[in-house]
Design a protein around this motif. Structure first.
Motif, PDB file in Angstrom:
ATOM      1  N   GLU B 214       5.734 -21.234 -12.807  1.00  0.00           N
ATOM      2  CA  GLU B 214       5.587 -22.408 -12.398  1.00  0.00           C
ATOM      3  C   GLU B 214       7.016 -23.415 -12.602  1.00  0.00           C
ATOM      4  O   GLU B 214       7.368 -23.758 -11.457  1.00  0.00           O
ATOM      5  CB  GLU B 214       4.120 -23.317 -12.628  1.00  0.00           C
ATOM      6  N   ASN B 218       9.898 -24.234  -9.587  1.00  0.00           N
ATOM      7  CA  ASN B 218      10.467 -25.291  -8.951  1.00  0.00           C
ATOM      8  C   ASN B 218      11.726 -25.926  -9.537  1.00  0.00           C
ATOM      9  O   ASN B 218      12.574 -26.133  -8.385  1.00  0.00           O
ATOM     10  CB  ASN B 218       9.710 -26.461  -9.779  1.00  0.00           C
ATOM     11  N   HIS B 222      13.037 -26.851  -6.232  1.00  0.00           N
ATOM     12  CA  HIS B 222      13.175 -28.609  -6.100  1.00  0.00           C
ATOM     13  C   HIS B 222      14.857 -28.592  -6.237  1.00  0.00           C
ATOM     14  O   HIS B 222      15.084 -29.724  -6.359  1.00  0.00           O
ATOM     15  CB  HIS B 222      12.119 -28.554  -6.334  1.00  0.00           C
ATOM     16  N   GLY B 277       1.475 -26.917  -8.596  1.00  0.00           N
ATOM     17  CA  GLY B 277       2.433 -25.902  -9.574  1.00  0.00           C
ATOM     18  C   GLY B 277       2.551 -27.139 -10.795  1.00  0.00           C
ATOM     19  O   GLY B 277       1.682 -26.549 -12.040  1.00  0.00           O
TER      20      GLY B 277
HETATM   21 MG   LIG Z   1       5.476 -25.565  -7.751  1.00  0.00          MG
END
Ligand SMILES: [Mg+2]
Ligand SMILES: Nc1ncnc2c1ncn2[C@@H]1O[C@H](COP(=O)(O)OP(=O)(O)OP(=O)(O)O)[C@@H](O)[C@H]1O
Lengths: 112, 309
Positions: B214, B218, B222, B277
């Motif tokens: 997770e 990310n 992101h 997440g």
């Molecule tokens: Mg996530």
């Protein structure tokens, strides 16, 4: 439920999975969002998804899921097929959409 | 844990690394000129409730400071009508605009004054820092930390020790280099194999792998795809740290909410962006600390204890 039964019930074909005959799953989980799948932590689960990204394999790998059923007969890219092979995860593909495949399996006793 | 230990812990977590004098100081500064009268300084202190007035020349360069004690002395001597020049301290201890948080703290510790003027390289006064400014900077820093634990302070303490250990002796290190989602998850897959090899049981390996995955995803969706995944795994304990180079999480409490996501539709089509997440990481880890902030790197540190399932 044996994976051979899953094949039969959903009319799926096996893309990767020489080891298929010996595998049984007790549950199934259907989703296109991987974090929803990851929230669940039952290893003996069949993942049903409409996605064909490498991350469906990675997700199954992290959760120790033995098999993935790709819905809607999508073409699975070669790198994803290769990844399934190297990680030892069975990859099945059915022409049924996710809803129908899930319904058929549920009706035959595979619970969520 | 004492306040000093807490500050020490936060320091190791890198929380204060971006704070310098210019980001802490108040810029609404009330200054006087040397020729102004002592009475004016007294009035200013009373009206603005300040305990010291900086004195500047015509170019706003710091030349002195008048403190409360100087005013009291001047009052006793009946010198309120004299220019401040005659009573001010000339060798003022001041800070530079780019001085680090460490320097500021040690200045307060060494000199025991309640306030310090802040100057630019050319000596111009640009602000003042009081102990209240320092305290509120520390409190603001806390907003960019998320700690999931019953015993917050204790966790913070153990993490401070850990952070040092991660730098010197991590058992597993993976450089995250993602283009899109292509190889996202490879680091976690390698980590999983590593943990299995080390003989950890299936449940703890699964929990750690899911959380690493997770966090790695990310970084890829992101944070531009650049970062690292490190692990220290020994004595029935797995400690993971995933960090990236920004752009950071502006509001961590919001990001921890189930279903909250800034992911685009394109990301959602790839199977991510459910906003699950971080909540998953919270659920599957035994201790969790996240440190981030707007335009800052994000650090996610997790501890997993064997047999806690
Ligand atoms: Mg996530
Ligand atoms: N490493 C990071 N850098 C910057 N922002 C992040 C990072 N990790 C999380 N975020 C922010 O926090 C939000 C919530 O993260 P979380 O992992 O819970 O959900 P998501 O990634 O959006 O979706 P999902 O994980 O379900 O696929 C993200 O949408 C993003 O805005």
């Amino acid at each position: 439920m044996k994976l051979t039964e899953v094949l039969e019930i959903t009319g799926a074909m096996c893309i990767v999975g020489e080891q298929l005959a010996s595998i049984e799953v007790n549950y199934a989980f259907a989703s296109d969002l991987m974090s929803d799948v990851l929230a669940m932590s039952r290893p003996d689960t069949l993942l049903i998804t409409g996605l064909t990204t490498p991350q469906i394999i990675r997700t199954a790998q992290m959760l120790d899921l033995p098999a993935i059923l790709v819905a809607r007969g999508k073409d699975v890219p070669q790198d994803v097929v290769d990844l399934a092979r190297t990680t030892g995860i069975v990859l099945l593909s059915t022409h049924d959409i996710m809803y129908v495949a899930s319904g058929k399996l549920y009706a035959r006793g595979l619970s969520g | 844990m004492s306040l000093e230990q807490s500050v020490e812990a936060l320091r190791y977590l890198g929380l204060f690394s971006s704070l310098d004098a210019s980001s802490i100081m108040s810029t609404a500064v009330h200054a006087l000129h040397p020729e102004d009268r002592v009475a004016a300084a007294r009035l200013l202190m009373r009206e603005k409730s300040i305990s010291g007035v900086p004195i500047v020349d015509a170019d706003f360069r710091l030349v002195g400071l008048v403190s409360v004690s100087k005013i009291i002395e001047a009052l006793a001597d009946g010198r309120l009508a004299d220019p401040v020049d005659s009573v001010m301290t000339r060798d003022v201890i001041s800070l530079h605009a780019h001085d680090s948080f460490e320097t500021i703290l040690s200045c307060f510790q060494r000199f025991k004054f309640g306030r310090f003027p802040v100057v630019e390289d050319d000596g111009r006064l640009v602000g003042m820092i009081t102990d209240t400014d320092v305290l509120s900077a520390i409190i603001r820093s806390f907003y960019s930390v998320y700690i999931h634990d019953q015993r917050r302070a204790v966790t913070l303490g153990s993490f401070s020790a850990l952070s040092k250990e991660f730098e010197s002796s991590a058992d597993f290190v993976y450089d995250i280099r993602c283009r899109g989602l292509e190889n996202a998850g490879e680091g976690s897959a390698q980590l999983k194999a590593f943990l299995q090899n080390k003989g950890f049981g299936e449940p703890i390996v699964r929990r750690a792998s899911v959380c690493a995955y997770e966090a790695e995803i990310n970084v890829c969706i992101h944070a531009g795809g650049h970062g690292s995944l490190r692990a220290i795994a020994r004595n029935g304990e797995i400690i993971l740290r995933v960090e990236d180079e920004g752009p950071g999480i502006e509001n961590i409490d919001l990001a921890m909410k189930e279903g909250w996501s800034t992911a685009t539709d394109a990301i959602r089509e790839l199977g991510f962006g459910a906003g699950m997440g971080l909540p998953n990481i919270r659920r599957f880890s035994d201790h969790l600390v996240i440190i981030s902030g707007k335009d800052k790197p994000t650090k996610v540190e997790m501890i997993f204890l064997e047999g806690k399932e």
